[in-house]
Motif scaffolding. Structure first.
Motif, PDB file in Angstrom:
ATOM      1  N   VAL A   5       4.936 -10.345 -89.819  1.00 57.95           N
ATOM      2  CA  VAL A   5       4.835  -9.988 -91.248  1.00 57.95           C
ATOM      3  C   VAL A   5       4.179 -10.935 -91.991  1.00 57.95           C
ATOM      4  N   ASP A   6       4.890 -12.248 -91.987  1.00 57.67           N
ATOM      5  CA  ASP A   6       4.278 -13.477 -92.833  1.00 57.67           C
ATOM      6  C   ASP A   6       2.910 -13.673 -92.569  1.00 57.67           C
ATOM      7  N   ALA A   7       2.622 -13.669 -91.249  1.00 63.96           N
ATOM      8  CA  ALA A   7       1.065 -13.791 -90.791  1.00 63.96           C
ATOM      9  C   ALA A   7       0.149 -12.922 -91.564  1.00 63.96           C
ATOM     10  N   ALA A   8       0.648 -11.527 -91.417  1.00 64.41           N
ATOM     11  CA  ALA A   8      -0.127 -10.481 -91.974  1.00 64.41           C
ATOM     12  C   ALA A   8      -0.471 -10.583 -93.443  1.00 64.41           C
ATOM     13  N   LEU A   9       0.882 -10.706 -94.017  1.00 59.71           N
ATOM     14  CA  LEU A   9       0.756 -11.207 -95.481  1.00 59.71           C
ATOM     15  C   LEU A   9       0.054 -12.155 -96.028  1.00 59.71           C
ATOM     16  N   HIS A  10      -0.133 -13.344 -95.161  1.00 55.86           N
ATOM     17  CA  HIS A  10      -1.207 -14.286 -95.461  1.00 55.86           C
ATOM     18  C   HIS A  10      -2.626 -13.890 -95.295  1.00 55.86           C
ATOM     19  N   GLN A  11      -2.977 -13.097 -94.280  1.00 58.15           N
ATOM     20  CA  GLN A  11      -4.306 -12.509 -94.070  1.00 58.15           C
ATOM     21  C   GLN A  11      -4.653 -11.619 -95.229  1.00 58.15           C
ATOM     22  N   LEU A  12      -3.783 -10.765 -95.703  1.00 57.62           N
ATOM     23  CA  LEU A  12      -4.302  -9.911 -96.932  1.00 57.62           C
ATOM     24  C   LEU A  12      -3.900 -10.435 -98.398  1.00 57.62           C
ATOM     25  N   SER A  13      -3.339 -11.586 -98.508  1.00 57.77           N
ATOM     26  CA  SER A  13      -2.968 -12.127 -99.827  1.00 57.77           C
ATOM     27  C   SER A  13      -4.251 -12.359-100.546  1.00 57.77           C
ATOM     28  N   GLY A  14      -4.118 -11.985-101.772  1.00 60.90           N
ATOM     29  CA  GLY A  14      -5.107 -12.132-102.867  1.00 60.90           C
ATOM     30  C   GLY A  14      -6.247 -11.108-102.980  1.00 60.90           C
ATOM     31  N   ALA A  15      -6.079 -10.069-102.192  1.00 59.90           N
ATOM     32  CA  ALA A  15      -6.956  -9.060-102.124  1.00 59.90           C
ATOM     33  C   ALA A  15      -6.803  -7.953-103.378  1.00 59.90           C
ATOM     34  N   GLU A  16      -7.787  -7.634-104.037  1.00 58.62           N
ATOM     35  CA  GLU A  16      -7.907  -6.786-105.121  1.00 58.62           C
ATOM     36  C   GLU A  16      -8.333  -5.529-104.719  1.00 58.62           C
ATOM     37  N   HIS A  17      -9.010  -5.205-103.541  1.00 60.42           N
ATOM     38  CA  HIS A  17      -9.573  -3.975-102.988  1.00 60.42           C
ATOM     39  C   HIS A  17      -9.273  -3.960-101.552  1.00 60.42           C
ATOM     40  N   LEU A  18      -8.709  -3.249-100.931  1.00 55.82           N
ATOM     41  CA  LEU A  18      -8.639  -2.679 -99.736  1.00 55.82           C
ATOM     42  C   LEU A  18      -9.419  -1.642 -99.273  1.00 55.82           C
ATOM     43  N   VAL A  19     -10.296  -1.779 -98.320  1.00 58.53           N
ATOM     44  CA  VAL A  19     -11.153  -0.552 -98.069  1.00 58.53           C
ATOM     45  C   VAL A  19     -10.855  -0.331 -96.592  1.00 58.53           C
ATOM     46  N   LEU A  20     -10.376   1.112 -96.616  1.00 54.27           N
ATOM     47  CA  LEU A  20      -9.910   1.590 -94.937  1.00 54.27           C
ATOM     48  C   LEU A  20     -11.130   2.287 -94.431  1.00 54.27           C
TER      49      LEU A  20
END
Length: 524
Positions: free
Chosen positions: A255-270
């Protein structure tokens, strides 16, 4: 009745709809299906000794062949035995057709020992199911099941024994056109393009068929032109990798590593991926990994045409941009004692061109992505649903689907024991499968989870009882003996040099092999 009963109509209709492989573990109620196989020689039946092997094989077969395989399962308990790997298939959106035998319709009232509610057992794993009511209808039911499966789901057809043996003149049913897989709506493309070109921090999160070479190339063009961070779901259904293919980071399991990868994103395109969540709940950690305030833009879902959507976006946002392809590169062959690090380096150094890598190595394969990023082009399959005991059965399905390609099954010791009988099918079918069995005598992944969930702080009395449940020693598992007892040549190695020699030998000899790689546990 020979050649004109319900079972014959079902099998011939499956073949007419493009399903010509059946992974089977039959029982009494399926004997007319078994007898009818000789009348439809186009259907290849592969015997497995446990239903979880049949369902895992059908999953991987579909991932590699691009068309469904069938399973033959014995009543509700047989279906139940196959559910764990049907869960993995469901999470992969694989196309599988289950044929589940049932008591004769008039026998159900007696509540015989194997009577069960098959619909309830099948329900959570099946996107389509039907109870065939007559021999006249069973061919059409089979064609409908294949069409449903081809749309990206698990189809379960229940076949009562009397429906199987009753005569019919209905013959082979014509194939049914499947529902087309969803495409991206123009509004979704527009919304994603605006987010990606906004200049605000953006993550492009991909999955499904976007993990194949064309989808990866389009995604990388978008990332290169817009500055978006590109991530792939953590356990892809099928991923193309290696030299000449775009290398992409996968979302971390921790979880901590995944949160770091996604941190700061204002848009998430799936695009072809589900919105990211933690595998489990952990104290004081979020379950939803989308950063607070981040806007989520879903372009197309898991079963949709994700690669096509990415190509449309790339042509819109990056028409002149070329994808950044991975250069050819291999680790140096290491020497000395076998460890997690040296073992993955050997795999990266020797992985053959066109290999299909089945990865259920868990902690022992922690370095695999880096070690194989520049290896010759290959495919990677993962246990998408996290249900263990998938690797050895998946190797069966991949090898049957692609008999001209080598299959390397990287398998942890604990999860291997769930479906170890798959080795017998490796031998019986003389499949080109090299199984690397990482033996660290532990459920090392669970040792890690003990720490992750904070339970280690509650261990008392020196933790003897807790350690015993995470330890696979005493008695020591002997996979060389297990494999050779099922007809698979096997060798045990504990040095990098011996491991490399064993892989070379396996590559030079036809048929299955097992290499028991003795490695220390990554988590003490």
């Amino acid at each position: 009745m020979n050649g004109s009963n319900g079972a014959h109509a079902l099998i011939s209709s499956l073949v007419a709809s493009g399903v010509d492989v059946c992974f089977a573990n039959p029982g009494t109620s399926e004997m007319h299906f078994v007898a009818a196989l000789d009348g439809v020689p186009e259907m290849r039946a592969v015997l497995t000794l446990f239903e979880g092997v049949a369902t895992g094989a059908a999953d991987a077969y579909n991932r590699m062949a691009g068309r469904p395989a069938a399973t033959l399962l014995h009543l509700g308990p047989g279906m139940a035995n196959g559910l764990a790997n049907l869960h993995n298939a469901r999470r992969a959106d694989s196309s599988v057709v289950n044929v589940v035998g049932d008591h004769a319709t008039y026998h159900a009232k007696y509540d015989a020992p194997l009577q069960s509610d098959i619909a309830a057992v099948a329900g959570w794993a099946s996107g389509w199911q039907r109870h065939s009511g007559s021999a006249h209808d069973v061919g059409a039911d089979a064609a409908a099941a294949v069409a449903a499966a081809r749309a990206g789901t698990i189809a379960t057809l229940v076949l009562p024994a009397d429906v199987s043996w009753d005569s019919t003149d209905a013959g082979t049913a014509e194939p049914v056109t499947p529902t087309p897989r969803p495409t991206a709506h123009p509004d979704a493309i527009t919304s994603a393009a605006e987010a990606l070109s906004s200049g605000e921090p953006c993550v492009l999160f991909i999955g499904g068929d976007a993990a194949l070479a064309d989808g990866l190339a389009a995604a990388d063009r978008i990332a290169a032109a817009t500055g978006a961070k590109l991530l792939l779901e953590n356990f892809p259904t099928r991923m193309e990798r290696g030299a000449g293919v775009v290398a992409v980071d996968r979302l971390a399991y921790l979880v901590d590593a995944a949160l770091h990868q996604l941190s700061g994103a204002e848009h998430l395109v799936l695009v072809g991926a589900r919105s990211p969540v933690a595998f489990f709940a952990y104290p004081d950690k979020p379950g939803d990994l989308v950063p607070p305030g981040c806007r989520v833009h879903e372009v197309v879902g898991r079963t949709g045409l994700a690669a096509a959507a990415l190509e449309e976006l790339a042509d819109l946002l990056a028409p002149e941009t070329q994808p950044r392809l991975a250069p050819a590169a291999r680790p140096e062959l290491p020497t000395g004692p076998l460890t997690v690090e040296t073992a993955t380096a050997v795999v990266g150094a020797l992985l053959p061109e066109g290999a299909i890598v089945i990865d259920e190595s868990l902690t022992s394969g922690a370095g695999l992505p880096a070690a194989t990023a520049g290896a010759p082009r290959h495919d990677l399959l993962c246990a998408t649903g996290g249900a263990i005991g998938w690797g050895l059965p998946a190797a069966v399905g991949a090898a049957v689907a692609c008999p001209d390609r080598p299959v390397w099954c990287l398998q942890a010791d604990g999860s291997a024991m769930y479906t170890i009988s798959a080795l017998w099918t490796h031998a019986r079918e003389n499949l080109d499968i090299t199984t690397v069995l990482y033996n660290n005598s532990a459920y090392a992944i669970l040792r890690l989870e003990l720490l992750q969930v904070g339970a280690a702080g509650f261990v008392t009395n020196d933790g003897k009882a807790a350690r015993a449940l995470l330890d696979l020693g005493g008695p020591q598992l002997d996979f060389v003996s297990i494999a050779t007892g099922m007809g698979v040549p096997a060798v045990r190695v504990d040095t990098a040099e011996a491991f490399a020699d064993a892989l070379r030998t396996a590559a030079a000899e036809p048929g299955p092999h097992l290499i028991e790689a003795m490695v220390p546990a990554l988590v003490p």
